[in-house]
Design a protein around this motif. Structure first.
Motif, PDB file in Angstrom:
ATOM      1  N   UNK A  18       0.833  -1.199   0.000  1.00  0.00           N
ATOM      2  CA  UNK A  18       0.000   0.000   0.000  1.00  0.00           C
ATOM      3  C   UNK A  18       0.869   1.250   0.000  1.00  0.00           C
ATOM      4  N   UNK A  19       1.930   1.244   0.788  1.00  0.00           N
ATOM      5  CA  UNK A  19       2.854   2.389   0.825  1.00  0.00           C
ATOM      6  C   UNK A  19       3.549   2.578  -0.522  1.00  0.00           C
ATOM      7  N   UNK A  25       1.714   6.424  -6.928  1.00  0.00           N
ATOM      8  CA  UNK A  25       0.533   7.130  -7.430  1.00  0.00           C
ATOM      9  C   UNK A  25       0.753   8.641  -7.421  1.00  0.00           C
ATOM     10  N   UNK A  26       1.645   9.114  -6.558  1.00  0.00           N
ATOM     11  CA  UNK A  26       1.946  10.546  -6.494  1.00  0.00           C
ATOM     12  C   UNK A  26       2.879  10.989  -7.624  1.00  0.00           C
ATOM     13  N   UNK A  27       3.484  10.026  -8.302  1.00  0.00           N
ATOM     14  CA  UNK A  27       4.370  10.327  -9.424  1.00  0.00           C
ATOM     15  C   UNK A  27       3.500  10.529 -10.657  1.00  0.00           C
ATOM     16  N   UNK A  28       3.706  11.618 -11.399  1.00  0.00           N
ATOM     17  CA  UNK A  28       2.861  11.853 -12.581  1.00  0.00           C
ATOM     18  C   UNK A  28       2.918  10.690 -13.577  1.00  0.00           C
ATOM     19  N   UNK A  29       1.805  10.435 -14.218  1.00  0.00           N
ATOM     20  CA  UNK A  29       1.715   9.383 -15.240  1.00  0.00           C
ATOM     21  C   UNK A  29       2.819   9.613 -16.275  1.00  0.00           C
ATOM     22  N   UNK A  30       3.515   8.550 -16.613  1.00  0.00           N
ATOM     23  CA  UNK A  30       4.602   8.654 -17.581  1.00  0.00           C
ATOM     24  C   UNK A  30       5.970   8.853 -16.956  1.00  0.00           C
ATOM     25  N   UNK A  31       6.001   9.183 -15.669  1.00  0.00           N
ATOM     26  CA  UNK A  31       7.258   9.334 -14.948  1.00  0.00           C
ATOM     27  C   UNK A  31       7.506   8.093 -14.095  1.00  0.00           C
ATOM     28  N   UNK A  75      17.417   0.953 -12.112  1.00  0.00           N
ATOM     29  CA  UNK A  75      16.076   0.384 -12.228  1.00  0.00           C
ATOM     30  C   UNK A  75      15.067   1.475 -11.921  1.00  0.00           C
ATOM     31  N   UNK A  76      14.144   1.668 -12.840  1.00  0.00           N
ATOM     32  CA  UNK A  76      13.082   2.649 -12.668  1.00  0.00           C
ATOM     33  C   UNK A  76      11.774   1.917 -12.418  1.00  0.00           C
ATOM     34  N   UNK A  77      10.969   2.463 -11.515  1.00  0.00           N
ATOM     35  CA  UNK A  77       9.713   1.824 -11.115  1.00  0.00           C
ATOM     36  C   UNK A  77       8.575   2.817 -11.336  1.00  0.00           C
ATOM     37  N   UNK A  78       7.492   2.331 -11.927  1.00  0.00           N
ATOM     38  CA  UNK A  78       6.322   3.181 -12.142  1.00  0.00           C
ATOM     39  C   UNK A  78       5.051   2.341 -12.064  1.00  0.00           C
ATOM     40  N   UNK A  86      -6.310   0.307 -10.289  1.00  0.00           N
ATOM     41  CA  UNK A  86      -6.508  -0.541  -9.110  1.00  0.00           C
ATOM     42  C   UNK A  86      -6.343   0.274  -7.830  1.00  0.00           C
ATOM     43  N   UNK A  87      -5.363   1.168  -7.801  1.00  0.00           N
ATOM     44  CA  UNK A  87      -5.156   1.997  -6.607  1.00  0.00           C
ATOM     45  C   UNK A  87      -6.336   2.956  -6.419  1.00  0.00           C
ATOM     46  N   UNK A  88      -6.818   3.540  -7.504  1.00  0.00           N
ATOM     47  CA  UNK A  88      -7.985   4.429  -7.406  1.00  0.00           C
ATOM     48  C   UNK A  88      -9.204   3.664  -6.899  1.00  0.00           C
TER      49      UNK A  88
END
Length: 101
Positions: A18-19, A25-31, A75-78, A86-88
């Protein structure tokens, strides 16, 4: 009259996952966040974070992309679009559960 309990996604519901989801989720879409920065933000060990990311990735909620910066691997995670949805849905269900009287 009480409604039936709202199901909460068990993949997201574990505290560490969840964390992770809330942070991504706070990272803008595409980042994306680089793995060490995500680890630092969450205060998790690399092994623990990797384990939870693997479960989220298996569910299709996150994606990890590996690249190199010179000779150093990164390593990048998004969140995926499915992960964001799912989070929404998870947060909507949680609000519904908390507001149910």
């Amino acid at each position: 009259m009480n409604n039936p309990p709202v199901p909460l996604d068990p993949v997201i519901h574990a505290q560490s996952r969840l964390r992770i989801m809330a942070t991504l989720a706070a990272v803008p879409r595409g980042d994306a966040l680089v793995f060490p920065r995500l680890r630092q933000l969450l205060g998790m060990t690399a092994g623990n974070l990797s384990t939870h990311l693997s479960k989220l990735e298996a569910a299709g909620y996150v994606e990890q992309s590996k690249t190199f910066s010179g000779r150093t691997p990164a390593t990048y995670v998004s969140l995926t679009d499915d992960g964001r949805a799912a989070f929404n849905e998870y947060t909507r269900a949680l609000h519904e559960l908390l507001n149910d009287e």
